[in-house]
Design a protein around this motif. Structure first.
Motif, PDB file in Angstrom:
ATOM      1  N   TYR A  49      15.530  -0.888  -9.310  1.00  0.00           N
ATOM      2  CA  TYR A  49      14.666  -0.021  -8.504  1.00  0.00           C
ATOM      3  C   TYR A  49      13.823  -0.809  -7.506  1.00  0.00           C
ATOM      4  CZ  TYR A  49      11.421   3.686  -7.265  1.00  0.00           C
ATOM      5  OH  TYR A  49      10.682   4.601  -6.567  1.00  0.00           O
ATOM      6  N   GLY A  50      13.418  -1.999  -7.878  1.00  0.00           N
ATOM      7  CA  GLY A  50      12.565  -2.828  -7.023  1.00  0.00           C
ATOM      8  C   GLY A  50      13.219  -3.223  -5.705  1.00  0.00           C
ATOM      9  N   ASP A  97      13.862  -6.965 -11.903  1.00  0.00           N
ATOM     10  CA  ASP A  97      12.954  -5.835 -11.701  1.00  0.00           C
ATOM     11  C   ASP A  97      11.713  -6.036 -12.547  1.00  0.00           C
ATOM     12  OD1 ASP A  97      12.968  -3.679 -10.019  1.00  0.00           O
ATOM     13  OD2 ASP A  97      14.435  -2.535 -11.160  1.00  0.00           O
ATOM     14  N   SER A  98      10.549  -5.844 -11.937  1.00  0.00           N
ATOM     15  CA  SER A  98       9.326  -6.046 -12.696  1.00  0.00           C
ATOM     16  C   SER A  98       8.582  -4.746 -12.954  1.00  0.00           C
ATOM     17  CB  SER A  98       8.418  -7.049 -11.984  1.00  0.00           C
ATOM     18  OG  SER A  98       8.180  -6.627 -10.654  1.00  0.00           O
ATOM     19  N   GLU A  99       8.249  -4.019 -11.908  1.00  0.00           N
ATOM     20  CA  GLU A  99       7.465  -2.806 -12.113  1.00  0.00           C
ATOM     21  C   GLU A  99       7.774  -1.779 -11.041  1.00  0.00           C
ATOM     22  OE1 GLU A  99       3.306  -3.843  -9.983  1.00  0.00           O
ATOM     23  OE2 GLU A  99       3.763  -5.081 -11.724  1.00  0.00           O
ATOM     24  N   LYS A 100       7.402  -0.558 -11.300  1.00  0.00           N
ATOM     25  CA  LYS A 100       7.568   0.516 -10.330  1.00  0.00           C
ATOM     26  C   LYS A 100       6.510   0.367  -9.233  1.00  0.00           C
ATOM     27  CE  LYS A 100      10.679   2.771 -12.765  1.00  0.00           C
ATOM     28  NZ  LYS A 100      12.047   2.817 -12.402  1.00  0.00           N
ATOM     29  N   LEU A 102       3.422   1.268  -6.910  1.00  0.00           N
ATOM     30  CA  LEU A 102       2.172   2.011  -7.014  1.00  0.00           C
ATOM     31  C   LEU A 102       2.102   3.007  -5.864  1.00  0.00           C
ATOM     32  CD1 LEU A 102      -0.236  -0.981  -7.698  1.00  0.00           C
ATOM     33  CD2 LEU A 102       0.704   0.625  -9.370  1.00  0.00           C
TER      34      LEU A 102
END
Length: 163
Positions: A49-50, A97-100, A102
């Motif tokens: 996603y990233g 990938d780390s995080e969605k 913000l």
């Protein structure tokens, strides 16, 4: 506005930006120049996603390759290496990938790509003098102007950068 709707808004403007950025290029996968075009991802959004809004990962791609040939990835990779180099392609392939995203970053990116689309439509080139990263200037502006929405502040920030 819900985060999902904000992401959809960003995706729409980002895809328009990609098609304008690559308007003189053929399909990244098959080289066809006379088809309907999409903004096709090399690494699928579902996989990482990233990379959804990573400019190295998204290029002009004909609807046939993107939809019916599932990206035509072997040819996409060959031509992507020619376009951006093997190091940057491998960076996409090895991305962790780390995080969605913000909401604040979605808003910043939306305004950034709106601005870049205007530059491409008017001047035929993007403005390399503006960064898409959330800057400390923007953060300071937001802390000082609590009477305005974040969306309004982001728009003002990019408007001030255009001058």
């Amino acid at each position: 506005m819900q985060k999902t709707k904000l992401v959809q808004k960003l995706q729409t403007i980002f895809n328009k930006y990609i098609r304008l950025r690559d308007k003189n290029d053929p399909c990244i996968s098959c080289g066809e120049a006379n088809r309907t075009f999409h903004a096709g991802h090399y690494v699928a959004v579902g996989a990482k996603y990233g990379l959804r809004f990573n400019e190295d990962n998204v290029h002009k791609q004909c609807s046939r390759c993107n939809t019916f040939l599932h990206g035509n990835l072997i040819n996409y990779r060959k031509n992507l290496i020619k376009k951006i180099g093997v190091d940057r392609v491998e960076a996409l392939e090895n991305f962790v990938d780390s995080e969605k995203m913000l909401v604040s970053q979605i808003l910043v990116d939306t305004e950034y790509y709106k601005y870049q689309v205007k530059c491409l439509e008017v001047d035929g080139k993007k403005d390399d003098g503006i960064s898409r990263e959330k800057s400390s200037d923007l953060d300071s502006c937001c802390k000082e102007n609590t009477d305005k929405s974040y969306d309004e502040l982001v728009k003002e920030y990019y408007e001030s950068k255009k001058k």
